[in-house]
Motif scaffolding. Sequence first.
Motif, PDB file in Angstrom:
ATOM      1  N   LYS A  17       0.732  -1.204  -0.018  1.00 33.60           N
ATOM      2  CA  LYS A  17       0.026  -0.003   0.124  1.00 33.60           C
ATOM      3  C   LYS A  17       0.814   1.159  -0.254  1.00 33.60           C
ATOM      4  O   LYS A  17       2.135   1.316   0.322  1.00 33.60           O
ATOM      5  CB  LYS A  17      -0.829  -0.023   1.063  1.00 33.60           C
ATOM      6  N   PRO A  18       0.362   2.339  -0.435  1.00 34.13           N
ATOM      7  CA  PRO A  18       1.059   3.618  -0.218  1.00 34.13           C
ATOM      8  C   PRO A  18       1.405   3.945   1.298  1.00 34.13           C
ATOM      9  O   PRO A  18       0.542   3.760   2.180  1.00 34.13           O
ATOM     10  CB  PRO A  18       0.007   4.705  -0.671  1.00 34.13           C
ATOM     11  N   PRO A  19       2.739   4.411   1.403  1.00 38.59           N
ATOM     12  CA  PRO A  19       2.970   4.630   2.732  1.00 38.59           C
ATOM     13  C   PRO A  19       2.343   5.962   3.404  1.00 38.59           C
ATOM     14  O   PRO A  19       2.029   6.838   2.604  1.00 38.59           O
ATOM     15  CB  PRO A  19       4.671   5.073   2.394  1.00 38.59           C
ATOM     16  N   THR A  20       1.774   5.708   4.599  1.00 41.19           N
ATOM     17  CA  THR A  20       1.041   6.896   5.082  1.00 41.19           C
ATOM     18  C   THR A  20       1.864   7.859   5.750  1.00 41.19           C
ATOM     19  O   THR A  20       1.355   8.741   5.977  1.00 41.19           O
ATOM     20  CB  THR A  20       0.258   6.195   6.488  1.00 41.19           C
ATOM     21  N   ASN A  21       3.343   7.658   5.722  1.00 40.43           N
ATOM     22  CA  ASN A  21       4.267   8.896   5.975  1.00 40.43           C
ATOM     23  C   ASN A  21       4.959   9.464   4.478  1.00 40.43           C
ATOM     24  O   ASN A  21       5.961   9.977   4.520  1.00 40.43           O
ATOM     25  CB  ASN A  21       5.281   8.740   6.912  1.00 40.43           C
ATOM     26  N   GLY A  22       4.208   9.035   3.410  1.00 42.69           N
ATOM     27  CA  GLY A  22       4.960   9.161   2.077  1.00 42.69           C
ATOM     28  C   GLY A  22       5.040  10.791   1.512  1.00 42.69           C
ATOM     29  O   GLY A  22       3.927  11.542   1.920  1.00 42.69           O
ATOM     30  N   ARG A  23       5.939  11.046   0.904  1.00 44.80           N
ATOM     31  CA  ARG A  23       6.041  12.404   0.454  1.00 44.80           C
ATOM     32  C   ARG A  23       5.350  12.662  -0.983  1.00 44.80           C
ATOM     33  O   ARG A  23       5.226  11.450  -1.806  1.00 44.80           O
ATOM     34  CB  ARG A  23       7.429  13.018   0.360  1.00 44.80           C
ATOM     35  N   PHE A  24       4.913  13.742  -1.446  1.00 44.08           N
ATOM     36  CA  PHE A  24       4.095  13.655  -2.479  1.00 44.08           C
ATOM     37  C   PHE A  24       4.162  15.050  -3.131  1.00 44.08           C
ATOM     38  O   PHE A  24       4.432  16.241  -2.391  1.00 44.08           O
ATOM     39  CB  PHE A  24       2.795  13.052  -2.585  1.00 44.08           C
ATOM     40  N   TRP A  25       3.994  15.188  -4.369  1.00 40.91           N
ATOM     41  CA  TRP A  25       3.830  16.614  -4.880  1.00 40.91           C
ATOM     42  C   TRP A  25       2.410  17.206  -4.867  1.00 40.91           C
ATOM     43  O   TRP A  25       1.473  16.540  -5.009  1.00 40.91           O
ATOM     44  CB  TRP A  25       4.036  16.550  -6.683  1.00 40.91           C
ATOM     45  N   ILE A  26       2.490  18.412  -4.058  1.00 40.69           N
ATOM     46  CA  ILE A  26       1.415  18.877  -3.580  1.00 40.69           C
ATOM     47  C   ILE A  26       0.510  19.903  -4.655  1.00 40.69           C
ATOM     48  O   ILE A  26      -0.759  20.388  -4.236  1.00 40.69           O
ATOM     49  CB  ILE A  26       1.234  19.660  -2.295  1.00 40.69           C
ATOM     50  N   GLY A  27       0.931  19.920  -5.780  1.00 36.56           N
ATOM     51  CA  GLY A  27       0.565  20.927  -6.704  1.00 36.56           C
ATOM     52  C   GLY A  27       0.000  22.221  -6.164  1.00 36.56           C
ATOM     53  O   GLY A  27       0.673  22.980  -5.454  1.00 36.56           O
ATOM     54  N   SER A  28      -1.097  22.708  -6.474  1.00 39.72           N
ATOM     55  CA  SER A  28      -1.846  24.024  -6.124  1.00 39.72           C
ATOM     56  C   SER A  28      -1.989  24.351  -4.705  1.00 39.72           C
ATOM     57  O   SER A  28      -2.247  25.278  -4.315  1.00 39.72           O
ATOM     58  CB  SER A  28      -2.966  24.336  -7.076  1.00 39.72           C
ATOM     59  N   THR A  29      -1.891  23.268  -4.028  1.00 38.67           N
ATOM     60  CA  THR A  29      -1.884  23.548  -2.568  1.00 38.67           C
ATOM     61  C   THR A  29      -0.648  24.356  -1.883  1.00 38.67           C
ATOM     62  O   THR A  29      -0.770  24.976  -1.061  1.00 38.67           O
ATOM     63  CB  THR A  29      -1.765  21.971  -1.716  1.00 38.67           C
ATOM     64  N   THR A  30       0.170  24.424  -2.915  1.00 38.20           N
ATOM     65  CA  THR A  30       1.443  25.511  -2.727  1.00 38.20           C
ATOM     66  C   THR A  30       0.710  27.053  -2.446  1.00 38.20           C
ATOM     67  O   THR A  30       1.403  27.864  -2.054  1.00 38.20           O
ATOM     68  CB  THR A  30       2.275  25.580  -4.055  1.00 38.20           C
ATOM     69  N   LYS A  31      -0.288  27.060  -3.382  1.00 36.80           N
ATOM     70  CA  LYS A  31      -0.662  28.575  -3.146  1.00 36.80           C
ATOM     71  C   LYS A  31      -1.219  29.000  -1.787  1.00 36.80           C
ATOM     72  O   LYS A  31      -0.963  30.119  -1.633  1.00 36.80           O
ATOM     73  CB  LYS A  31      -1.815  28.624  -4.143  1.00 36.80           C
ATOM     74  N   THR A  32      -1.664  28.101  -1.142  1.00 37.09           N
ATOM     75  CA  THR A  32      -1.926  28.793   0.228  1.00 37.09           C
ATOM     76  C   THR A  32      -0.734  29.031   0.986  1.00 37.09           C
ATOM     77  O   THR A  32      -0.614  30.092   1.904  1.00 37.09           O
ATOM     78  CB  THR A  32      -2.652  27.608   1.153  1.00 37.09           C
ATOM     79  N   PHE A  33       0.320  28.207   0.871  1.00 39.75           N
ATOM     80  CA  PHE A  33       1.881  28.597   1.675  1.00 39.75           C
ATOM     81  C   PHE A  33       2.246  29.899   1.282  1.00 39.75           C
ATOM     82  O   PHE A  33       2.709  30.845   1.706  1.00 39.75           O
ATOM     83  CB  PHE A  33       2.885  27.640   1.087  1.00 39.75           C
ATOM     84  N   THR A  34       2.015  30.271  -0.080  1.00 40.96           N
ATOM     85  CA  THR A  34       2.681  31.514  -0.960  1.00 40.96           C
ATOM     86  C   THR A  34       1.666  32.482  -0.318  1.00 40.96           C
ATOM     87  O   THR A  34       2.139  33.776  -0.045  1.00 40.96           O
ATOM     88  CB  THR A  34       2.402  31.403  -2.291  1.00 40.96           C
ATOM     89  N   ALA A  35       0.512  32.402  -0.380  1.00 35.35           N
ATOM     90  CA  ALA A  35      -0.392  33.544   0.065  1.00 35.35           C
ATOM     91  C   ALA A  35      -0.156  33.731   1.412  1.00 35.35           C
ATOM     92  O   ALA A  35      -0.271  34.955   2.123  1.00 35.35           O
ATOM     93  CB  ALA A  35      -1.745  33.160  -0.222  1.00 35.35           C
ATOM     94  N   THR A  36       0.101  33.104   2.307  1.00 40.33           N
ATOM     95  CA  THR A  36       0.356  33.223   3.686  1.00 40.33           C
ATOM     96  C   THR A  36       1.813  33.975   3.938  1.00 40.33           C
ATOM     97  O   THR A  36       1.703  34.835   4.737  1.00 40.33           O
ATOM     98  CB  THR A  36       0.669  31.763   4.576  1.00 40.33           C
TER      99      THR A  36
END
Length: 419
Positions: free
Chosen positions: A105-124
């Motif tokens: 199964k996919p690891p529950t602590n796995g890293r991934f590309w978050i795409g446009s979720t990045t925008k919330t970080f940038t706006a902050t």
Amino acid sequence: MNLGAMTKTTRGTDNNRVRMPRVFRRVAVTTLAAALLAGAAAPGVATADSRPVPKAATGQDRPELQKAVQTWVDAGFAGMQMRVHDQQGDWVGSAGVRKLGQTAKPPTNGRFWIGSTTKTFTATVVLQLVAEGKVGLDAPVANYLPKLGLDRRITVRMLLQHTSGLFNYTGDFNDDGTWELGIPAAGKDWVDNRFRSYTPEQLARLALSKPPRFEPGTDQRYANTNYTLALLLIEKVTGHSYADEMQRRILRPLRMRDTVVPGNRTNLPGPHAHGYYRYQDAGEWKVVDVARQNLSLLAGAGDMISTTQDLQTFISALMGGKLLPAPLLAEMRKPVGPYGYGFGLWVQDLGPSCGGTIYQHNGSPPGGYGALMYSTADGSKTLTASITMGDAAIDPASAYQKALPELLKQVFCDGQAAG
């Protein structure tokens, strides 16, 4: 791109099928409580002492959540990992496969590309600069980036709310409804160029070489250009790189050690599930593993790497008032336009049976991965997840729309239908 968007397929002038965002459906939004404007202002930069200490996943038996995760695999995705934090504590689970042809199964602590979720970080980060008096929300962006030749009517606020009218450098609609290609972000063209490097200024200048889609402030259209310009603004105002500012202001204080601003880095570090991209080449369908890709294509708009734990830490801290002063957090969560979009956040009303308004920014890079990040207004209940595409002949947007309601119902509505 945001996975919360409805998408459709159209044809460009070369008859290649190109997937693009469509106008998001309107959502009713409840009025934010006046209490959000009250209280002492939080510091612009989080401190280590303010970091919410993450609890270890309890692994308690919650079959309804595991079933909701499985729904995504049944809809045709290769795998999903999910983390829920609520009054019962933390729950983590996964379903599907980590890699095609294997059973793990996919690891529950796995890293991934978050795409446009990045925008919330940038706006902050931009709003932290506003709190410090270094940036004005209603100041012309041209004041900070004079060399780009921006229309002086375009303000910082317009960038964050997607109301600037600027061309989306990954492709955009013309007035006659045709699709004008930008930097390859779909199909074989993207596959062949997925390791190519771009600078934020290259992306911005390409967008500015195209006619605007509408007069600044008169309409709303989702465009990665807005957030790449926000990145350039951050760098110009601070004198530091976007990655350094992200580390200093958010990642280090919140101890988000598994979150990365990758730049030209193409590898997912540490454990991760593999994402795949299905595309046509000379009339034949092909599938390629895109765990490795260069997302400098979406600088400041969709390039970050994270985990479900780190996204939970971030959205909980943001909604809990630990990253922004209360008045600016209220501004961030104020929806505008047909999208119901604030500053790097979608505002969604699930109805009274589900407790009302939640805040989210989902995302998907050009291929292979999707990220979900949802929270209640106080950050006490959150959902963070990653989905990976496989080799199934599905439309990811349709599959997303099919699987999402059950997930939101279980997490935010105690198993009852929204409404």
